[in-house]
Enzyme design. Structure first.
Site, PDB file in Angstrom:
ATOM      1  N   ILE A   1       0.820  -1.223   0.000  1.00  0.00           N
ATOM      2  CA  ILE A   1       0.000   0.000   0.000  1.00  0.00           C
ATOM      3  C   ILE A   1       0.849   1.266   0.000  1.00  0.00           C
ATOM      4  O   ILE A   1       0.327   2.373  -0.068  1.00  0.00           O
ATOM      5  CB  ILE A   1      -0.994   0.046   1.185  1.00  0.00           C
ATOM      6  CG1 ILE A   1      -0.278  -0.114   2.532  1.00  0.00           C
ATOM      7  CG2 ILE A   1      -2.078  -0.991   1.007  1.00  0.00           C
ATOM      8  CD1 ILE A   1      -1.221  -0.014   3.716  1.00  0.00           C
TER       9      ILE A   1
ATOM     10  N   GLY B   1       8.530   4.110   1.232  1.00  0.00           N
ATOM     11  CA  GLY B   1       9.337   5.323   1.216  1.00  0.00           C
ATOM     12  C   GLY B   1      10.793   4.980   1.417  1.00  0.00           C
ATOM     13  O   GLY B   1      11.202   3.847   1.200  1.00  0.00           O
ATOM     14  N   LYS B   2      11.530   5.981   1.867  1.00  0.00           N
ATOM     15  CA  LYS B   2      12.985   5.856   2.042  1.00  0.00           C
ATOM     16  C   LYS B   2      13.302   4.748   3.046  1.00  0.00           C
ATOM     17  O   LYS B   2      14.247   3.996   2.881  1.00  0.00           O
ATOM     18  CB  LYS B   2      13.527   7.196   2.567  1.00  0.00           C
ATOM     19  CG  LYS B   2      14.781   7.692   1.891  1.00  0.00           C
ATOM     20  CD  LYS B   2      15.292   9.066   2.342  1.00  0.00           C
ATOM     21  CE  LYS B   2      14.330  10.023   2.986  1.00  0.00           C
ATOM     22  NZ  LYS B   2      14.953  11.345   3.281  1.00  0.00           N
ATOM     23  N   TYR B   3      12.478   4.675   4.098  1.00  0.00           N
ATOM     24  CA  TYR B   3      12.852   3.826   5.223  1.00  0.00           C
ATOM     25  C   TYR B   3      12.046   2.535   5.337  1.00  0.00           C
ATOM     26  O   TYR B   3      12.373   1.695   6.158  1.00  0.00           O
ATOM     27  CB  TYR B   3      12.712   4.603   6.542  1.00  0.00           C
ATOM     28  CG  TYR B   3      13.570   5.846   6.599  1.00  0.00           C
ATOM     29  CD1 TYR B   3      12.999   7.114   6.490  1.00  0.00           C
ATOM     30  CD2 TYR B   3      14.953   5.761   6.731  1.00  0.00           C
ATOM     31  CE1 TYR B   3      13.775   8.256   6.537  1.00  0.00           C
ATOM     32  CE2 TYR B   3      15.742   6.897   6.778  1.00  0.00           C
ATOM     33  CZ  TYR B   3      15.145   8.154   6.678  1.00  0.00           C
ATOM     34  OH  TYR B   3      15.922   9.293   6.720  1.00  0.00           O
TER      35      TYR B   3
ATOM     36  N   LYS C   1       4.636  -2.770   8.288  1.00  0.00           N
ATOM     37  CA  LYS C   1       5.629  -1.775   7.878  1.00  0.00           C
ATOM     38  C   LYS C   1       6.988  -2.475   7.912  1.00  0.00           C
ATOM     39  O   LYS C   1       7.574  -2.657   8.968  1.00  0.00           O
ATOM     40  CB  LYS C   1       5.587  -0.576   8.810  1.00  0.00           C
ATOM     41  CG  LYS C   1       6.485   0.574   8.399  1.00  0.00           C
ATOM     42  CD  LYS C   1       6.264   1.763   9.332  1.00  0.00           C
ATOM     43  CE  LYS C   1       7.180   2.914   8.955  1.00  0.00           C
ATOM     44  NZ  LYS C   1       6.981   4.075   9.835  1.00  0.00           N
TER      45      LYS C   1
ATOM     46  N   ASP D   1       7.186  15.273  11.243  1.00  0.00           N
ATOM     47  CA  ASP D   1       6.827  15.016   9.836  1.00  0.00           C
ATOM     48  C   ASP D   1       5.313  15.009   9.646  1.00  0.00           C
ATOM     49  O   ASP D   1       4.755  14.150   8.962  1.00  0.00           O
ATOM     50  CB  ASP D   1       7.442  13.694   9.353  1.00  0.00           C
ATOM     51  CG  ASP D   1       7.428  13.573   7.831  1.00  0.00           C
ATOM     52  OD1 ASP D   1       7.619  12.444   7.312  1.00  0.00           O
ATOM     53  OD2 ASP D   1       7.206  14.607   7.146  1.00  0.00           O
TER      54      ASP D   1
HETATM   55  C1  LIG Z   1       0.912   4.789   2.015  1.00  0.00           C
HETATM   56  N1  LIG Z   1      -0.178   4.263   2.737  1.00  0.00           N
HETATM   57  C2  LIG Z   1      -1.560   4.308   2.353  1.00  0.00           C
HETATM   58  C3  LIG Z   1      -2.312   3.764   3.578  1.00  0.00           C
HETATM   59  N2  LIG Z   1      -1.241   3.640   4.547  1.00  0.00           N
HETATM   60  C4  LIG Z   1      -0.064   3.931   4.016  1.00  0.00           C
HETATM   61  N3  LIG Z   1       0.927   3.844   4.885  1.00  0.00           N
HETATM   62  C5  LIG Z   1       0.356   3.484   6.042  1.00  0.00           C
HETATM   63  C6  LIG Z   1       0.887   3.266   7.308  1.00  0.00           C
HETATM   64 BR1  LIG Z   1       2.736   3.428   7.571  1.00  0.00          BR
HETATM   65  C7  LIG Z   1       0.058   2.932   8.344  1.00  0.00           C
HETATM   66 BR2  LIG Z   1       0.795   2.648  10.063  1.00  0.00          BR
HETATM   67  C8  LIG Z   1      -1.303   2.820   8.139  1.00  0.00           C
HETATM   68 BR3  LIG Z   1      -2.407   2.395   9.572  1.00  0.00          BR
HETATM   69  C9  LIG Z   1      -1.863   3.013   6.900  1.00  0.00           C
HETATM   70 BR4  LIG Z   1      -3.684   2.848   6.599  1.00  0.00          BR
HETATM   71  C10 LIG Z   1      -1.033   3.348   5.833  1.00  0.00           C
HETATM   72 NA    NA Z   2       3.776   4.236  11.262  1.00  0.00          NA
END
Ligand SMILES: CN1CCn2c1nc1c(Br)c(Br)c(Br)c(Br)c12
Ligand code: NA
Length: 330
Positions: free
Chosen positions: A38, A41-43, A61, A149
């Site tokens: 979904i 990024g960089k990290y 993540k 951020d």
């Molecule tokens: C780039 N996207 C779209 C949706 N979504 C994205 N990064 C997310 C992160 Br990190 C978290 Br933690 C959650 Br919870 C959602 Br939902 C997230």
């Molecule tokens: Na997070």
């Protein structure tokens, strides 16, 4: 020196803020299955997943092999903030041996993308959204932490449930008085003037500049209110709205100097009235009340900006507070 919560970490002690001595017990990832990517990024690479022990949707993540220290900081901060209002929940930390990767299992939010969301916001939705964002920041700042951020991409919003979560604590830090912090933080359009003039002793108020940028984009229906091509142009966009008189006073007060060959940054610019940004399309959301709030957030001098708590008590949110009051009344 922060106007509020300056001594929180000194009071809570190293058990609260010393993330370097944190030892992380990584669990096995066997419960979790990745469904789809979904974001990233960089990290990190971010996936929607499922916890097979309870069929719950989660966010996985997957952290890229960055400095171990940074991972400890993010986990320590997420654990310190557990249960706080509108802060995304950390459910688990797992290590996958074959890929040698570490992942954070986070609470899932059915997010509507900012690009879709901001042009459709009604005034009451803006109030609920910003109130919840400020509630998260008031809590986080009172626990001695700055996010650093804040931007639409890090604010997940479930429109149906009107549920907001502040995510991505990878750049968050503990605030200590009289301490110099990195200025290469945040995302350009949401960077406070303190970062752009390289003032390193910033504090929680950095996050409130970013909230001001988000509020302006919602009420004026502009995807990013200050949209600079680079860091210098970012400052120039701000100067062209707030003007150079108060900018000069700001530089003077903190003993700052601008080193630049950008002529625009050396010219004088008048302060522009906020009403200059009203259009027929955004008019319904622009009231003298919200302009007053916006004007008190978008200040060069971080010491002048409203704190999250002060912003929460602004008249603009009385209908939201009232709603909360009646809810708690019954
Ligand atoms: C780039 N996207 C779209 C949706 N979504 C994205 N990064 C997310 C992160 Br990190 C978290 Br933690 C959650 Br919870 C959602 Br939902 C997230
Ligand atoms: Na997070």
């Amino acid at each position: 020196m922060a106007r509020v919560h300056a001594d929180v970490n000194a009071r809570l002690g190293p058990g609260w803020y010393d993330y370097e001595s944190l030892r992380i017990d990584w669990n096995v990832p066997d419960n979790y299955e990745i469904i789809s990517r979904i974001g990233g990024g960089k990290y990190s690479e971010v996936f929607q997943g499922v916890d097979m022990s309870n069929e719950e949707t989660v966010v996985i993540k997957v952290l890229k092999p960055v400095a171990k220290r940074k991972i400890k900081r993010e986990i320590k901060i997420l654990r310190n903030l557990a249960g706080g209002p509108n802060v995304v929940g950390l459910l688990d930390v797992v290590h996958d041996s074959p890929s040698r990767s570490n992942s954070l299992i986070m609470e899932y939010v059915h997010n509507t993308d900012w690009k879709e969301l901001y042009p459709t916001f009604t005034e009451i939705e803006i109030k609920h959204y910003v109130f919840q964002l400020l509630s998260a920041l008031d809590f986080v700042h009172s626990r001695g932490i700055m996010h650093r951020d804040v931007k639409p991409g890090n604010v997940m919003f479930d429109r149906a449930r009107r549920k907001l979560r502040l995510i991505d604590w990878g750049l968050a830090e503990f605030y200590h008085p009289d301490t110099e912090y990195h200025i290469r933080v945040g995302s350009r359009y949401y960077k406070g003037p303190e970062l752009l003039v390289e003032y390193k002793k910033y504090d929680y108020s950095l996050d409130l500049w970013s909230v001001g940028c988000m509020l302006a984009s919602m009420i004026f229906r502009k995807e990013h209110f200050f949209r600079g091509r680079d860091n210098e142009d970012q400052l120039l966009r701000i100067l062209k709205v707030l003007g150079t008189d108060s900018f000069e006073r700001y530089l003077e007060k903190y003993g700052l100097f601008i080193r630049t060959d950008n002529p625009g940054l050396l010219e004088s610019h008048p302060k522009v009235s906020w009403t200059r940004f009203v259009t027929t399309d955004n008019k319904p959301n622009v009231t003298t009340e919200v302009i007053d709030l916006l004007d008190k957030l978008l200040r060069y001098d971080h010491g002048e900006r409203l704190t999250a708590a002060e912003a929460l008590s602004h008249a603009y949110f009385s209908i939201v507070r009232l709603g909360t009051a009646t809810k708690s009344a019954d």
